[in-house]
Design a protein around this motif. Structure first.
Motif, PDB file in Angstrom:
ATOM      1  N   GLY A 216       0.814  -1.208   0.000  1.00  0.00           N
ATOM      2  CA  GLY A 216       0.000   0.000   0.000  1.00  0.00           C
ATOM      3  C   GLY A 216       0.849   1.260   0.000  1.00  0.00           C
ATOM      4  N   ARG A 217       1.912   1.258   0.783  1.00  0.00           N
ATOM      5  CA  ARG A 217       2.812   2.417   0.836  1.00  0.00           C
ATOM      6  C   ARG A 217       3.473   2.657  -0.524  1.00  0.00           C
ATOM      7  NH1 ARG A 217       7.975   3.705   1.106  1.00  0.00           N
ATOM      8  NH2 ARG A 217       8.665   1.538   0.999  1.00  0.00           N
ATOM      9  N   LEU A 218       3.939   1.581  -1.124  1.00  0.00           N
ATOM     10  CA  LEU A 218       4.603   1.707  -2.417  1.00  0.00           C
ATOM     11  C   LEU A 218       3.624   2.161  -3.502  1.00  0.00           C
ATOM     12  CD1 LEU A 218       6.839  -1.498  -2.285  1.00  0.00           C
ATOM     13  CD2 LEU A 218       7.615   0.882  -2.136  1.00  0.00           C
ATOM     14  N   LEU A 219       2.410   1.611  -3.486  1.00  0.00           N
ATOM     15  CA  LEU A 219       1.404   1.993  -4.472  1.00  0.00           C
ATOM     16  C   LEU A 219       1.025   3.463  -4.331  1.00  0.00           C
ATOM     17  CD1 LEU A 219      -0.850  -1.187  -4.303  1.00  0.00           C
ATOM     18  CD2 LEU A 219       0.329  -0.358  -6.349  1.00  0.00           C
ATOM     19  N   GLU A 220       0.830   3.903  -3.099  1.00  0.00           N
ATOM     20  CA  GLU A 220       0.485   5.301  -2.867  1.00  0.00           C
ATOM     21  C   GLU A 220       1.593   6.227  -3.373  1.00  0.00           C
ATOM     22  OE1 GLU A 220       0.463   7.708   1.101  1.00  0.00           O
ATOM     23  OE2 GLU A 220      -1.508   6.739   0.903  1.00  0.00           O
ATOM     24  N   THR A 221       2.842   5.860  -3.122  1.00  0.00           N
ATOM     25  CA  THR A 221       3.979   6.663  -3.574  1.00  0.00           C
ATOM     26  C   THR A 221       4.040   6.714  -5.092  1.00  0.00           C
ATOM     27  OG1 THR A 221       5.265   6.101  -1.604  1.00  0.00           O
ATOM     28  CG2 THR A 221       6.495   6.880  -3.514  1.00  0.00           C
ATOM     29  N   LEU A 222       3.834   5.580  -5.750  1.00  0.00           N
ATOM     30  CA  LEU A 222       3.892   5.524  -7.206  1.00  0.00           C
ATOM     31  C   LEU A 222       2.790   6.366  -7.844  1.00  0.00           C
ATOM     32  CD1 LEU A 222       4.673   1.717  -7.656  1.00  0.00           C
ATOM     33  CD2 LEU A 222       6.183   3.619  -8.267  1.00  0.00           C
ATOM     34  N   VAL A 223       1.577   6.302  -7.283  1.00  0.00           N
ATOM     35  CA  VAL A 223       0.468   7.083  -7.839  1.00  0.00           C
ATOM     36  C   VAL A 223       0.700   8.575  -7.608  1.00  0.00           C
ATOM     37  CG1 VAL A 223      -2.002   7.519  -7.769  1.00  0.00           C
ATOM     38  CG2 VAL A 223      -1.149   5.179  -7.576  1.00  0.00           C
TER      39      VAL A 223
END
Length: 239
Positions: A216-223
């Motif tokens: 979730g942290r990585l996805l939020e950062t990428l978006v």
């Protein structure tokens, strides 16, 4: 810059360096038995906050309601018409434009087909009405799926599954109530059914069990990085 927390003076000062607004749209919609009804809204708002840490950006308060057809019979879903949705977006843009905002990023955390099309239609209409503005309409889920394809283990993951459960586990872990069974609904092609819940009983599309807070942290950062890129592109010229 979060509009809801700013004073009049702070907003006026912000206009000296920023003419771009991010408008997050969400929903009040079922997300299985384990995620909050505000999941779409949370995702859209959190991404805006992260992007605003990288570039000057006015973050408008989120719109908590959307047009939810496939989940309209699931407990907790509160849907508005596409007509209301379009009017909301156009009124918000008109009002911000009066204050000098000229670039608008409309990001929806809800990925329903009619909902997305209504926002796109409204964007096209307001673009013609206000000739000095730029508008982008994007779907948060589409950005997450594209940018985080290497992170997602579930083929066809969509609603309240691996991606969304990971996102809420990261940003609002206290709102995640266990998990829900893996599910992949099938609707009859071409037939408009009244009780869509009969074809989609659990309200999940994917596998929540594969979710992790780190994903979730990585996805939020990428978006958020995608939004930063979009801000720079939108501000680079008249579109």
């Amino acid at each position: 810059m979060l509009l809801e927390e700013m004073t009049m003076a702070e907003f006026e000062e912000g206009l000296s360096t920023c003419r771009t607004a991010y408008i997050p749209f969400g929903s009040v919609e079922e997300h299985g038995r384990h995620l909050p009804l505000s999941t779409d809204t949370i995702e859209a708002y959190e991404v805006g906050k992260r992007a605003a840490e990288k570039v000057p950006l006015f973050i408008a308060p989120p719109i908590h309601y959307g047009s939810c057809r496939s989940t309209s019979r699931h407990p907790g879903t509160v849907s508005i018409s596409t007509t209301t949705l379009k009017a909301l977006l156009k009124d918000i843009v008109r009002s911000l434009h009066l204050h000098g905002i000229v670039n608008f990023i409309v990001l929806t955390g809800h990925a329903g087909g009619s909902h997305k099309m209504a926002l796109q239609d409204a964007g096209e209409e307001i673009l013609l009405e206000l000739p000095d503005i730029n508008v982008a309409v994007v779907t948060e889920y589409d950005l997450a799926k594209e940018a985080g394809a290497h992170l997602v283990e579930t083929p066809g993951d969509a609603h309240a599954g691996e991606i969304e459960t990971s996102r809420i586990l990261h940003s609002h872990p206290h709102l995640v109530k266990g998990t829900s069974p893996e599910e992949y609904p099938t609707f009859p092609k071409g037939i408009l059914v009244r009780d869509k819940r009969s074809f989609w009983p659990g309200g999940v599309w994917g596998d929540p069990a594969r979710a992790t807070a780190e994903k979730g942290r990585l996805l939020e950062t990428l978006v958020a990085e995608k939004i930063v890129e979009l801000v720079k592109t939108l501000e680079s010229r008249r579109w």
